[in-house]
Design a protein around this motif. Structure first.
Motif, PDB file in Angstrom:
ATOM      1  N   SER A  16       0.830  -1.202   0.000  1.00 36.23           N
ATOM      2  CA  SER A  16       0.000   0.000   0.000  1.00 36.23           C
ATOM      3  C   SER A  16       0.869   1.258   0.000  1.00 36.23           C
ATOM      4  N   ASP A  17       1.940   1.256   0.790  1.00 37.30           N
ATOM      5  CA  ASP A  17       2.878   2.387   0.811  1.00 37.30           C
ATOM      6  C   ASP A  17       3.462   2.630  -0.575  1.00 37.30           C
ATOM      7  N   ILE A  18       3.935   1.558  -1.192  1.00 34.84           N
ATOM      8  CA  ILE A  18       4.545   1.669  -2.525  1.00 34.84           C
ATOM      9  C   ILE A  18       3.520   2.188  -3.530  1.00 34.84           C
ATOM     10  N   CYS A  19       2.306   1.684  -3.433  1.00 33.91           N
ATOM     11  CA  CYS A  19       1.231   2.108  -4.327  1.00 33.91           C
ATOM     12  C   CYS A  19       0.986   3.610  -4.187  1.00 33.91           C
ATOM     13  N   MET A  20       0.899   4.100  -2.953  1.00 32.67           N
ATOM     14  CA  MET A  20       0.663   5.533  -2.734  1.00 32.67           C
ATOM     15  C   MET A  20       1.844   6.362  -3.225  1.00 32.67           C
ATOM     16  N   LEU A  21       3.055   5.892  -2.965  1.00 31.87           N
ATOM     17  CA  LEU A  21       4.242   6.617  -3.423  1.00 31.87           C
ATOM     18  C   LEU A  21       4.281   6.683  -4.945  1.00 31.87           C
ATOM     19  N   LYS A  22       3.897   5.586  -5.613  1.00 30.07           N
ATOM     20  CA  LYS A  22       3.878   5.566  -7.077  1.00 30.07           C
ATOM     21  C   LYS A  22       2.822   6.517  -7.642  1.00 30.07           C
ATOM     22  N   LYS A  23       1.788   6.769  -6.876  1.00 36.43           N
ATOM     23  CA  LYS A  23       0.743   7.705  -7.302  1.00 36.43           C
ATOM     24  C   LYS A  23       1.157   9.155  -7.050  1.00 36.43           C
ATOM     25  N   GLY A  24       2.363   9.346  -6.533  1.00 35.35           N
ATOM     26  CA  GLY A  24       2.877  10.696  -6.329  1.00 35.35           C
ATOM     27  C   GLY A  24       2.613  11.294  -4.958  1.00 35.35           C
ATOM     28  N   TYR A  25       2.114  10.486  -4.035  1.00 34.90           N
ATOM     29  CA  TYR A  25       1.872  10.982  -2.679  1.00 34.90           C
ATOM     30  C   TYR A  25       3.168  10.934  -1.869  1.00 34.90           C
ATOM     31  N   VAL A  26       3.248  11.811  -0.897  1.00 35.47           N
ATOM     32  CA  VAL A  26       4.403  11.886  -0.009  1.00 35.47           C
ATOM     33  C   VAL A  26       3.927  11.494   1.387  1.00 35.47           C
ATOM     34  N   PHE A  27       4.697  10.667   2.054  1.00 39.15           N
ATOM     35  CA  PHE A  27       4.340  10.213   3.397  1.00 39.15           C
ATOM     36  C   PHE A  27       4.638  11.301   4.415  1.00 39.15           C
ATOM     37  N   VAL A  28       3.700  11.509   5.338  1.00 39.70           N
ATOM     38  CA  VAL A  28       3.840  12.499   6.413  1.00 39.70           C
ATOM     39  C   VAL A  28       3.937  11.723   7.721  1.00 39.70           C
ATOM     40  N   ASN A  72      10.715   0.482   9.632  1.00 38.71           N
ATOM     41  CA  ASN A  72      11.278  -0.019   8.380  1.00 38.71           C
ATOM     42  C   ASN A  72      10.256  -0.153   7.251  1.00 38.71           C
ATOM     43  N   SER A  73       9.096   0.464   7.442  1.00 35.75           N
ATOM     44  CA  SER A  73       8.097   0.429   6.366  1.00 35.75           C
ATOM     45  C   SER A  73       8.626   1.233   5.178  1.00 35.75           C
ATOM     46  N   PHE A  74       8.104   0.954   4.011  1.00 37.64           N
ATOM     47  CA  PHE A  74       8.546   1.680   2.813  1.00 37.64           C
ATOM     48  C   PHE A  74       8.214   3.168   2.942  1.00 37.64           C
ATOM     49  N   ALA A  75       7.089   3.488   3.586  1.00 37.57           N
ATOM     50  CA  ALA A  75       6.724   4.894   3.758  1.00 37.57           C
ATOM     51  C   ALA A  75       7.762   5.616   4.609  1.00 37.57           C
ATOM     52  N   CYS A  76       8.131   5.034   5.753  1.00 38.35           N
ATOM     53  CA  CYS A  76       9.138   5.664   6.619  1.00 38.35           C
ATOM     54  C   CYS A  76      10.500   5.703   5.932  1.00 38.35           C
ATOM     55  N   ARG A  77      10.838   4.633   5.232  1.00 35.65           N
ATOM     56  CA  ARG A  77      12.115   4.614   4.516  1.00 35.65           C
ATOM     57  C   ARG A  77      12.146   5.704   3.442  1.00 35.65           C
ATOM     58  N   SER A  78      10.987   5.985   2.836  1.00 38.33           N
ATOM     59  CA  SER A  78      10.951   7.033   1.798  1.00 38.33           C
ATOM     60  C   SER A  78      11.222   8.407   2.412  1.00 38.33           C
ATOM     61  N   THR A  79      10.769   8.645   3.647  1.00 35.39           N
ATOM     62  CA  THR A  79      11.007   9.946   4.284  1.00 35.39           C
ATOM     63  C   THR A  79      12.478  10.132   4.638  1.00 35.39           C
ATOM     64  N   ARG A  80      13.190   9.017   4.809  1.00 37.59           N
ATOM     65  CA  ARG A  80      14.632   9.083   5.115  1.00 37.59           C
ATOM     66  C   ARG A  80      15.471   9.032   3.835  1.00 37.59           C
ATOM     67  N   GLY A  81      14.826   8.986   2.673  1.00 36.47           N
ATOM     68  CA  GLY A  81      15.539   8.938   1.405  1.00 36.47           C
ATOM     69  C   GLY A  81      16.111   7.572   1.069  1.00 36.47           C
ATOM     70  N   GLU A  82      15.651   6.535   1.759  1.00 37.88           N
ATOM     71  CA  GLU A  82      16.160   5.171   1.536  1.00 37.88           C
ATOM     72  C   GLU A  82      15.358   4.410   0.486  1.00 37.88           C
ATOM     73  N   TYR A  83      14.230   4.947   0.072  1.00 43.04           N
ATOM     74  CA  TYR A  83      13.398   4.272  -0.924  1.00 43.04           C
ATOM     75  C   TYR A  83      12.750   5.327  -1.818  1.00 43.04           C
ATOM     76  N   HIS A  84      12.778   5.087  -3.098  1.00 43.20           N
ATOM     77  CA  HIS A  84      12.143   5.978  -4.063  1.00 43.20           C
ATOM     78  C   HIS A  84      11.306   5.130  -5.007  1.00 43.20           C
ATOM     79  N   ALA A  85      10.008   5.389  -5.031  1.00 41.51           N
ATOM     80  CA  ALA A  85       9.120   4.658  -5.930  1.00 41.51           C
ATOM     81  C   ALA A  85       9.017   5.418  -7.242  1.00 41.51           C
ATOM     82  N   LEU A  86       9.127   4.703  -8.319  1.00 41.46           N
ATOM     83  CA  LEU A  86       8.962   5.318  -9.641  1.00 41.46           C
ATOM     84  C   LEU A  86       7.478   5.357  -9.963  1.00 41.46           C
ATOM     85  N   PRO A  87       6.979   6.490 -10.445  1.00 41.16           N
ATOM     86  CA  PRO A  87       5.551   6.595 -10.756  1.00 41.16           C
ATOM     87  C   PRO A  87       5.136   5.593 -11.823  1.00 41.16           C
ATOM     88  N   ASP A  88       3.890   5.170 -11.754  1.00 41.69           N
ATOM     89  CA  ASP A  88       3.354   4.238 -12.769  1.00 41.69           C
ATOM     90  C   ASP A  88       3.273   4.900 -14.115  1.00 41.69           C
TER      91      ASP A  88
END
Length: 130
Positions: free
Chosen positions: A85-97, A114-130
């Motif tokens: 779900s985190d990856i899906c939201m990130l791919k849709k262009g949403y940013v985790f708060v 260690n969720s993908f959402a938290c990792r994205s806020t630390r710059g450890e994960y970047h989802a490419l948009p669909d």
């Protein structure tokens, strides 16, 4: 006189130990202090420029619907489903708060750290948009 110096030195070491222990102990108190606070609604955890609360809810619901339609995903662990779900939201262009106003920092909890959402806020994960 020598005994007096040793006692003073021992007292000073003890005081230093107590102070350092207190400082290090208080470092973890934020998560403990927030333990009784409710987690924010899912739609508080995502933002996107121009997106309304209804847009966020619709996007999030769409991600969870994808999980339910996919047998492999729906039979996975709750952690796998949340990460998808985190990856899906990130791919849709949403940013985790991670820390919406008035709520604790989600990423400070061991469960979410260690969720993908938290990792994205630390710059450890970047989802490419669909």
């Amino acid at each position: 006189m020598n005994l007096k110096k040793n006692i003073f030195k021992t007292d000073l070491q003890l005081l230093r130990t107590v102070v350092m222990t207190t400082i290090f102990s208080l470092g973890g108190c934020q998560s403990i202090a927030d333990m009784d606070k409710p987690l924010p609604p899912e739609y508080f955890l995502w933002k996107k420029s121009g997106a309304s609360v209804d847009d966020i809810k619709r996007a999030d619901r769409g991600c969870w619907n994808e999980i339910q339609r996919n047998k492999e995903l729906s039979s996975g662990t709750s952690e796998d489903r949340a990460n998808y779900s985190d990856i899906c939201m990130l791919k849709k262009g949403y940013v985790f708060v991670p820390k919406p106003d008035g709520y604790p920092d989600i990423c400070s909890y061991q469960t979410f750290k260690n969720s993908f959402a938290c990792r994205s806020t630390r710059g450890e994960y970047h989802a490419l948009p669909d």
